[in-house]
Write a protein that holds these residues in place. Sequence first.
Motif, mmCIF file in Angstrom:
data_model
loop_
_atom_site.group_PDB
_atom_site.id
_atom_site.type_symbol
_atom_site.label_atom_id
_atom_site.label_comp_id
_atom_site.label_asym_id
_atom_site.label_seq_id
_atom_site.Cartn_x
_atom_site.Cartn_y
_atom_site.Cartn_z
ATOM 1 N N ASP A 75 0.833 -1.204 0.000
ATOM 2 C CA ASP A 75 0.000 0.000 0.000
ATOM 3 C C ASP A 75 0.866 1.252 0.000
ATOM 4 O O ASP A 75 0.685 2.158 -0.822
ATOM 5 N N GLY A 76 1.793 1.313 0.937
ATOM 6 C CA GLY A 76 2.641 2.489 1.030
ATOM 7 C C GLY A 76 3.553 2.656 -0.174
ATOM 8 O O GLY A 76 3.742 3.779 -0.673
ATOM 9 N N ASP A 79 1.529 4.003 -3.089
ATOM 10 C CA ASP A 79 1.200 5.415 -2.900
ATOM 11 C C ASP A 79 2.381 6.311 -3.238
ATOM 12 O O ASP A 79 2.229 7.329 -3.928
ATOM 13 N N ARG A 80 3.574 5.929 -2.793
ATOM 14 C CA ARG A 80 4.752 6.763 -3.059
ATOM 15 C C ARG A 80 5.138 6.738 -4.531
ATOM 16 O O ARG A 80 5.574 7.760 -5.082
ATOM 17 N N ARG A 83 2.623 9.022 -6.295
ATOM 18 C CA ARG A 83 2.924 10.432 -6.007
ATOM 19 C C ARG A 83 4.106 10.925 -6.832
ATOM 20 O O ARG A 83 4.110 12.044 -7.341
ATOM 21 N N LYS A 124 -2.300 -1.146 -10.894
ATOM 22 C CA LYS A 124 -2.669 0.199 -10.453
ATOM 23 C C LYS A 124 -1.798 1.260 -11.124
ATOM 24 O O LYS A 124 -2.271 2.353 -11.464
ATOM 25 N N CYS A 128 -2.994 4.297 -13.902
ATOM 26 C CA CYS A 128 -2.854 5.666 -13.418
ATOM 27 C C CYS A 128 -2.846 6.658 -14.584
ATOM 28 O O CYS A 128 -2.015 6.567 -15.496
#
Length: 769
Positions: A75-76, A79-80, A83, A124, A128
């Motif tokens: 998950d982390g 996310d990074r 970003r 994912k 994007c």
Amino acid sequence: MGAHSCPALPYRPPTDLGLCPSLAPPFPTSSRSSSVAQLFPPRPRQRPPAASAHPAGGLITVATCSLNQHALDFDGNLDRILRSIKIAKERGAKLRIGPELEITQVRPSLFRDTHLHAWQVLVKILECDDGLDMIVDVGMPVVHKNVIYNCRIIIHNRKILLIRPKMWLANDGNYRELRWFTPWMKHKQTEEFWLPKMIADVTGQVTVPIGHAVVATQDTCIGVEMCEELFTPAAPHIEMALDGVEIFTNSSGSHHELRKLRTRIDLIKEATLKSGGLYLYANQQGCDGDRLYYDGCSFITLNGQVIAQGSQFSLNDVEVVTATVDLQRIRAHRTWSSRSMQAAGNQEAFVRTRAETRLSTDQDEDLVDAIVDKEGEFRYNLPEEEIAYGPACWLWDYLRRSGTSGYFVPLSGGIDSCATATIVFSMCRLVAKAAAEGNEQVISDARRITGEDAETSTYVPIDPREFCGRIFHTCYMGTKNSSNETRQRAKALVEAIGAYHVDLNMDACVDAIHTLFTLVTGKKPEYKVHGGSQTENLALQNIQARLRMLLAYLFAQLVPWVRGKNGALLVLGSANVDEALRGYYTKYDCSAADVNPIGAISKVDLKRFIAWATKAFELPILDDFLNATPTAELEPITGDYVQSDEVDMGMTYEELSIFGRLRKQEKMGPYSMFTKLTTLWGSKLTPTEIAEKVKRFFFFYAINRHKMTTLTPSYHAEAYSPDDNRFDMRPFLYNAKFGWQFRSIDAKAAAMPDRRRKEDGGEDEQKTA
């Protein structure tokens, strides 16, 4: 070849960088862009030559990223990654690369479902929208024909262009990649890779190429070089450059080590100085729960010059470095005759996978102002600064990911535990600076660690001493053998940094153990100064040392409860690398801890760090630690005897550092070390004296080698660390007599002349043999 000026996009660091002033590269900033890299100011505005607008390629904006990824934190990590893609897209980048194995982290645990989750994360990323109209390069493990490879996945507009496996794997020191991966052994060859259905449903592809290939766009060519491959003698970038590759990417998981950064940067500068080209280096940042800290410092070079650089140490989870360059500068750099002849030779061409896109744009009025010429070189951190910030960042990552509420250190009043405490204070300074600059992740983590309510709290840790008082706890565990000087130094240090401190005497605990032993055996051991044997003396010292470990863990568990808080504390060790090498500590004493920020740092470097921190952190109390004699204070102090570490060891800490480097880095055994030291020390010591020092070192190294098997996990900072875990894979049971080796040393020493200088300062005595 002369130096070339290098155009790039200037930027202003965002307000949430969390960097100390000494950490940020000393490039003046501009308001045109918000990037982590800092570049030199532009020269007076000039329109580039018309050749720069050649239809085959003009200006290209590229992005390289440092991400603080965590092992199996899908998950982390996702996310990074997303970003970083979003930031790169906002800055106009057409190519984005990230660090090695960024989806799983650099040391993935090879559970069967690791590969499943990695592909799910890739779905994912493919979906994007921010990744559209740019080439995105991400890293993950890939299983091909039942073989696991460390790969880069090159993506463009929801299509996979290429899966590029790593060809050369690091298999020494801290890295044993062959435990997990197999190198791709098919030079300049590709095969078909059948995509998982979840990927095929997104891309519309059934198979994609996997192997040693490059990516060709309509205006340039991109080649991948992964971490260790850069360090090999026949690095891939050489052949790629001769085959027309203009942009090189290097996704890395390179750990911090004192004085190492210059080597990394010099290799990349040299790669494009000879061959020409644009080189993007992306490095992992942070601690992924292991002994290593990945120090970021992603950067971009053009034709042998660094044009953009991120921070080496930072509390940011995401840093993106961008630069805008002119492809024509690469082509101009490559026009020299010898290079052209080598390129035109009978070279086996790389397989090219095609991306139907142009990455560059013709120059226009808006972009002309964005081009700057590099006029200097960024500043490297001093080793003292590296000690201040590397272990501090490592400790912050470890604390925020461990679920604990702070750190606990047994303070002895000596320089080692002082250095550990000062590094924790450095961590608090970094946290306070990042919080003051608005780093929401740091603020959120600080609130959780200090027990603040995540929903209602407005706490912001902008005062390092106040924050230190919340999360850092220390204890002076004195005995009748302790001096008032060490007790007062410990107290003055914690007052200066703001830590929560406990001062106690543990004589009752020590006496209870003495009494129990005497009651059971009928024998009463005595210290050496009271007439006891060496065996008795060591046993009585070890009782104190091991009781301190028990008390440290007791207080680490209960001090938060005493203060009305929840959670427990992590215990920090304070044994330096030289003590570990020599085995000069008690097994399972207060050197036994959860983690140790100084366990791979030499005493010599620690003293330099403390001297630097005295001024940099405005802590004049540190001067008292520098001037104190190192002592364990485990024996009674008498009118004519005070215990000294260096006297006990029979060697100085400076000598230990030399022994350590010769043993590990130059791979010397007893005899070769002796012959080496006769040239280094021959002007001040006789051959026999040098021989005795070498034999003494190897004897104690050998008999204490077993201690390395239980060494507290330490921040890796030195190339001569004796850490038994992966890095220094040696036996822990040696024949400590070294009979053959020591006899050879003695024979050589007896035959050598005394080369010490005469007392009157005259010339060396003439050799007689």
